[in-house]
Scaffold this motif. Structure first.
Motif, PDB file in Angstrom:
ATOM      1  N   ILE A  29     -53.894 -42.258  73.337  1.00 21.21           N
ATOM      2  CA  ILE A  29     -52.866 -43.064  72.676  1.00 21.21           C
ATOM      3  C   ILE A  29     -52.055 -42.161  71.755  1.00 21.21           C
ATOM      4  O   ILE A  29     -52.611 -41.454  70.914  1.00 21.21           O
ATOM      5  CB  ILE A  29     -53.502 -44.219  71.873  1.00 21.21           C
ATOM      6  CG1 ILE A  29     -54.240 -45.154  72.833  1.00 21.21           C
ATOM      7  CG2 ILE A  29     -52.455 -44.975  71.071  1.00 21.21           C
ATOM      8  CD1 ILE A  29     -55.025 -46.237  72.146  1.00 21.21           C
ATOM      9  N   LYS A  59     -46.388 -50.234  73.701  1.00 22.65           N
ATOM     10  CA  LYS A  59     -47.156 -50.441  74.938  1.00 22.65           C
ATOM     11  C   LYS A  59     -48.651 -50.194  74.733  1.00 22.65           C
ATOM     12  O   LYS A  59     -49.483 -50.700  75.483  1.00 22.65           O
ATOM     13  CB  LYS A  59     -46.620 -49.552  76.061  1.00 22.65           C
ATOM     14  CG  LYS A  59     -46.815 -48.066  75.839  1.00 22.65           C
ATOM     15  CD  LYS A  59     -46.220 -47.260  76.986  1.00 22.65           C
ATOM     16  CE  LYS A  59     -46.348 -45.780  76.748  1.00 22.65           C
ATOM     17  NZ  LYS A  59     -47.643 -45.249  77.072  1.00 22.65           N
ATOM     18  N   ASP A  60     -49.037 -49.435  73.690  1.00 17.58           N
ATOM     19  CA  ASP A  60     -50.444 -49.125  73.418  1.00 17.58           C
ATOM     20  C   ASP A  60     -51.043 -49.968  72.301  1.00 17.58           C
ATOM     21  O   ASP A  60     -52.203 -49.773  71.943  1.00 17.58           O
ATOM     22  CB  ASP A  60     -50.583 -47.641  73.049  1.00 17.58           C
ATOM     23  CG  ASP A  60     -50.194 -46.715  74.180  1.00 17.58           C
ATOM     24  OD1 ASP A  60     -50.412 -47.096  75.343  1.00 17.58           O
ATOM     25  OD2 ASP A  60     -49.678 -45.612  73.886  1.00 17.58           O
ATOM     26  N   GLN A  63     -54.449 -51.968  73.027  1.00 18.57           N
ATOM     27  CA  GLN A  63     -55.583 -51.060  73.214  1.00 18.57           C
ATOM     28  C   GLN A  63     -55.977 -50.403  71.884  1.00 18.57           C
ATOM     29  O   GLN A  63     -57.158 -50.292  71.564  1.00 18.57           O
ATOM     30  CB  GLN A  63     -55.234 -49.993  74.249  1.00 18.57           C
ATOM     31  CG  GLN A  63     -56.362 -49.027  74.525  1.00 18.57           C
ATOM     32  CD  GLN A  63     -55.957 -47.896  75.468  1.00 18.57           C
ATOM     33  OE1 GLN A  63     -54.806 -47.804  75.885  1.00 18.57           O
ATOM     34  NE2 GLN A  63     -56.897 -47.033  75.779  1.00 18.57           N
TER      35      GLN A  63
END
Length: 138
Positions: A29, A59-60, A63
């Motif tokens: 990441i 987008k990360d 997570q």
């Protein structure tokens, strides 16, 4: 929108942020720290500017938040076992310092006036589940 950075955590000091940054980067990441150099230069401004901001790409985000949640650190005893709340038997215990009496208040004020470390600091544990506060055992 996927290429913008989003703040997912704030830390008082850059050392805490650097540890989490390393963990996230080890999972691939991309991480950006904001205000870390300012706070390293003058740690007293950390509260005023909102601490070190840990940012990841949009987008990360999901997570990264899952990883942060999985590594939240709670207090452990001398053998490395999680501390247990005397009230609810939960293991989500954190240690914090507090000013509880005249001696610790005066120590804080002297430290503030003369830029020295405090002479007397009290620590307590607090259960995040039931909010019970209890003193350290050592």
């Amino acid at each position: 929108m996927q290429n913008t950075f989003i703040t997912i955590a704030k830390f008082q000091y850059s050392t805490e942020a650097e540890i989490i940054k390393g963990r996230l980067e080890s999972d691939g990441i991309q991480v950006f720290l904001k205000d870390n150099i300012t706070i390293d230069t003058d740690p007293l401004v950390s509260q005023a500017i909102g601490g070190v901001k840990l940012k990841v790409l949009a987008k990360d985000e999901e997570q990264a938040r899952a990883i942060l949640k999985s590594i939240k650190i709670y207090s452990v005893d001398n053998e490395g076992h999680p501390m247990v709340c005397p009230n609810c038997k939960g293991e989500h215990i954190k240690m914090y310092s507090t000013i509880t009496n005249f001696k610790s208040l005066m120590s804080f004020l002297i430290g503030l006036l003369f830029f020295t470390l405090p002479f007397s600091t009290r620590y307590q544990y607090k259960c995040e589940d039931c909010k019970t506060e209890f003193p350290t055992t050592t």
